[in-house]
Write a protein that holds these residues in place. Structure first.
Motif, mmCIF file in Angstrom:
data_model
loop_
_atom_site.group_PDB
_atom_site.id
_atom_site.type_symbol
_atom_site.label_atom_id
_atom_site.label_comp_id
_atom_site.label_asym_id
_atom_site.label_seq_id
_atom_site.Cartn_x
_atom_site.Cartn_y
_atom_site.Cartn_z
ATOM 1 N N HIS B 101 0.828 -1.213 0.000
ATOM 2 C CA HIS B 101 0.000 0.000 0.000
ATOM 3 C C HIS B 101 0.858 1.258 0.000
ATOM 4 O O HIS B 101 2.002 1.238 0.456
ATOM 5 C CB HIS B 101 -0.930 -0.007 1.215
ATOM 6 N N ARG B 102 0.258 2.362 -0.451
ATOM 7 C CA ARG B 102 1.052 3.568 -0.704
ATOM 8 C C ARG B 102 1.636 4.218 0.541
ATOM 9 O O ARG B 102 2.739 4.774 0.479
ATOM 10 C CB ARG B 102 0.223 4.595 -1.485
ATOM 11 N N GLN B 103 0.919 4.186 1.682
ATOM 12 C CA GLN B 103 1.395 4.932 2.852
ATOM 13 C C GLN B 103 2.807 4.511 3.265
ATOM 14 O O GLN B 103 3.650 5.349 3.535
ATOM 15 C CB GLN B 103 0.436 4.748 4.050
ATOM 16 N N ALA B 104 3.034 3.212 3.315
ATOM 17 C CA ALA B 104 4.352 2.711 3.735
ATOM 18 C C ALA B 104 5.415 3.114 2.718
ATOM 19 O O ALA B 104 6.523 3.512 3.087
ATOM 20 C CB ALA B 104 4.309 1.195 3.889
ATOM 21 N N ALA B 105 5.086 3.036 1.432
ATOM 22 C CA ALA B 105 6.064 3.368 0.389
ATOM 23 C C ALA B 105 6.423 4.853 0.443
ATOM 24 O O ALA B 105 7.599 5.216 0.360
ATOM 25 C CB ALA B 105 5.516 2.985 -0.985
ATOM 26 N N PHE B 106 5.420 5.716 0.595
ATOM 27 C CA PHE B 106 5.674 7.168 0.685
ATOM 28 C C PHE B 106 6.530 7.492 1.910
ATOM 29 O O PHE B 106 7.548 8.184 1.822
ATOM 30 C CB PHE B 106 4.361 7.949 0.815
ATOM 31 N N ALA B 107 6.099 7.013 3.058
ATOM 32 C CA ALA B 107 6.790 7.347 4.312
ATOM 33 C C ALA B 107 8.223 6.819 4.299
ATOM 34 O O ALA B 107 9.157 7.518 4.684
ATOM 35 C CB ALA B 107 6.019 6.786 5.501
ATOM 36 N N ALA B 108 8.412 5.587 3.837
ATOM 37 C CA ALA B 108 9.742 4.987 3.854
ATOM 38 C C ALA B 108 10.693 5.727 2.910
ATOM 39 O O ALA B 108 11.869 5.927 3.218
ATOM 40 C CB ALA B 108 9.659 3.511 3.475
ATOM 41 N N CYS B 109 10.185 6.166 1.772
ATOM 42 C CA CYS B 109 11.026 6.885 0.811
ATOM 43 C C CYS B 109 11.491 8.208 1.440
ATOM 44 O O CYS B 109 12.668 8.575 1.364
ATOM 45 C CB CYS B 109 10.240 7.123 -0.476
ATOM 46 N N ASP B 110 10.567 8.907 2.071
ATOM 47 C CA ASP B 110 10.852 10.174 2.748
ATOM 48 C C ASP B 110 11.899 9.954 3.857
ATOM 49 O O ASP B 110 12.885 10.680 3.962
ATOM 50 C CB ASP B 110 9.523 10.663 3.352
ATOM 51 N N PHE B 111 11.684 8.911 4.636
ATOM 52 C CA PHE B 111 12.585 8.566 5.739
ATOM 53 C C PHE B 111 14.005 8.255 5.236
ATOM 54 O O PHE B 111 14.991 8.781 5.759
ATOM 55 C CB PHE B 111 12.011 7.346 6.485
ATOM 56 N N VAL B 112 14.095 7.410 4.219
ATOM 57 C CA VAL B 112 15.417 7.019 3.705
ATOM 58 C C VAL B 112 16.167 8.252 3.206
ATOM 59 O O VAL B 112 17.359 8.429 3.485
ATOM 60 C CB VAL B 112 15.309 5.943 2.594
ATOM 61 N N MET B 113 15.486 9.157 2.508
ATOM 62 C CA MET B 113 16.168 10.371 2.027
ATOM 63 C C MET B 113 16.616 11.251 3.195
ATOM 64 O O MET B 113 17.723 11.781 3.179
ATOM 65 C CB MET B 113 15.247 11.168 1.093
ATOM 66 N N ASP B 114 15.751 11.420 4.197
ATOM 67 C CA ASP B 114 16.125 12.261 5.342
ATOM 68 C C ASP B 114 17.353 11.701 6.063
ATOM 69 O O ASP B 114 18.245 12.450 6.465
ATOM 70 C CB ASP B 114 14.963 12.361 6.345
ATOM 71 N N TYR B 115 17.407 10.388 6.209
ATOM 72 C CA TYR B 115 18.539 9.778 6.905
ATOM 73 C C TYR B 115 19.782 9.777 6.017
ATOM 74 O O TYR B 115 20.895 9.979 6.504
ATOM 75 C CB TYR B 115 18.177 8.366 7.379
ATOM 76 N N LEU B 116 19.582 9.562 4.721
ATOM 77 C CA LEU B 116 20.716 9.578 3.792
ATOM 78 C C LEU B 116 21.399 10.950 3.824
ATOM 79 O O LEU B 116 22.623 11.056 3.841
ATOM 80 C CB LEU B 116 20.211 9.246 2.387
ATOM 81 N N LYS B 117 20.577 12.014 3.854
ATOM 82 C CA LYS B 117 21.123 13.379 3.850
ATOM 83 C C LYS B 117 21.960 13.679 5.093
ATOM 84 O O LYS B 117 22.828 14.543 5.045
ATOM 85 C CB LYS B 117 19.985 14.415 3.795
ATOM 86 N N THR B 118 21.660 13.009 6.193
ATOM 87 C CA THR B 118 22.321 13.355 7.458
ATOM 88 C C THR B 118 23.227 12.258 8.018
ATOM 89 O O THR B 118 23.960 12.507 8.961
ATOM 90 C CB THR B 118 21.262 13.691 8.537
ATOM 91 N N ARG B 119 23.178 11.042 7.445
ATOM 92 C CA ARG B 119 23.944 9.931 8.024
ATOM 93 C C ARG B 119 24.762 9.112 7.038
ATOM 94 O O ARG B 119 25.395 8.134 7.441
ATOM 95 C CB ARG B 119 22.981 8.964 8.729
ATOM 96 N N ALA B 120 24.730 9.472 5.770
ATOM 97 C CA ALA B 120 25.534 8.706 4.810
ATOM 98 C C ALA B 120 26.739 9.569 4.415
ATOM 99 O O ALA B 120 26.585 10.761 4.148
ATOM 100 C CB ALA B 120 24.698 8.331 3.596
ATOM 101 N N PRO B 121 27.944 8.975 4.419
ATOM 102 C CA PRO B 121 29.166 9.760 4.216
ATOM 103 C C PRO B 121 29.421 10.177 2.761
ATOM 104 O O PRO B 121 30.257 9.604 2.074
ATOM 105 C CB PRO B 121 30.264 8.840 4.741
ATOM 106 N N PHE B 122 28.663 11.194 2.332
ATOM 107 C CA PHE B 122 28.880 11.817 1.024
ATOM 108 C C PHE B 122 29.118 13.303 1.268
ATOM 109 O O PHE B 122 28.506 13.890 2.180
ATOM 110 C CB PHE B 122 27.627 11.701 0.140
ATOM 111 N N TRP B 123 29.969 13.901 0.444
ATOM 112 C CA TRP B 123 30.218 15.354 0.547
ATOM 113 C C TRP B 123 30.268 15.946 -0.844
ATOM 114 O O TRP B 123 30.959 15.430 -1.726
ATOM 115 C CB TRP B 123 31.549 15.624 1.254
ATOM 116 N N LYS B 124 29.556 17.084 -1.003
ATOM 117 C CA LYS B 124 29.526 17.751 -2.314
ATOM 118 C C LYS B 124 30.496 18.916 -2.346
ATOM 119 O O LYS B 124 30.508 19.756 -1.445
ATOM 120 C CB LYS B 124 28.125 18.333 -2.566
#
Lengths: 82, 157
Positions: B101-124
């Protein structure tokens, strides 16, 4: 022995991507190691930045993370991917 | 779950279609694509270099995906992040989530991006009209990630 890595802006400021330090019993936690590096002065002041991030053995951690001989640690500025 | 860190360009449409992969239990697929902009923080951007921490990057992304899978009933999660030299208009990152169902897919996508932005070691590092500069972390990204903490801390039961 402790292997220390520096990434991104820190690597550039320090002119160093990694180094090995002999194990020292003063290194109870990551912050103790950071204090030793800060004492070098000059460019090493970057490690005093408030939003500094760090990792131990490839996992993000806090500065309070305990250290052991043989660990690999990393210091880096706030991540900016995505 | 597929996690890829690569220098090569990718096709966001193909990535999105691959998420379903004939799994007829999937009722919802959500995809996020992040692109390089030609303007940031008051300066024109001609290109950028994405640095990462080899060895640590995939591990950090896997941990974020595992946390998403713990929080929502997901049938598939794909994360693809580029490194190296990038030009304006090029896709940098793809996060795709699939669920019944869509709710889990929407929320999880949002969550993964928020955590990726703050916890994955990439630098621009941007190549701007006034010379190169490292992109600094934004408080708004920290705030976005903190939203999820108040719901349930990583690792809580």
């Amino acid at each position: 022995m402790i292997r220390v890595q520096y990434f991104a802006r820190y690597r550039e400021s320090l002119g160093l991507d990694s180094e090995q330090l002999p194990w020292d019993t003063r290194f109870a936690c990551l912050d103790d190691l950071r204090q030793v590096l800060l004492a070098r002065g000059g460019a090493w002041d970057v490690l005093a930045e408030r939003n500094l991030m760090c990792a131990r053995n490839d996992e993000l951690c806090s500065l309070a993370e305990p250290l052991q001989d043989g660990d690999q640690v990393a210091f880096f500025p706030t991540v900016t991917g995505g | 779950m597929a996690i890829r860190v690569q220098a090569a360009a990718f096709d966001p449409g193909a990535e999105l279609n691959a998420l379903h992969a004939a799994n007829v239990g999937i009722g919802a697929v959500v995809g996020f694509v992040g692109y390089v902009r030609d303007f940031n923080d008051g300066r024109e951007v001609a290109g950028m270099f994405l640095e990462h921490a080899p060895g640590m990057t995939e591990k950090a992304l896997a941990k974020i995906v595992a946390e998403a899978e713990r929080r929502w009933p997901l049938l598939r999660v794909d994360v693809l992040h580029r490194v190296g030299a990038l030009q304006p208009g090029e896709p940098i990152v793809f996060v795709g989530t699939a669920s019944a169902h869509r709710q889990a897919a929407f929320a999880a996508c949002d969550f993964v991006m928020d955590y990726l932005k703050t916890r994955a070691p990439f630098w621009k590092k941007e190549d701007t009209t006034e010379g190169p500069r490292w992109v600094e972390g934004r408080a708004s990204d920290e705030d976005a990630a903190a939203r999820w903490e108040s719901q349930c801390r990583p690792g809580c039961g």
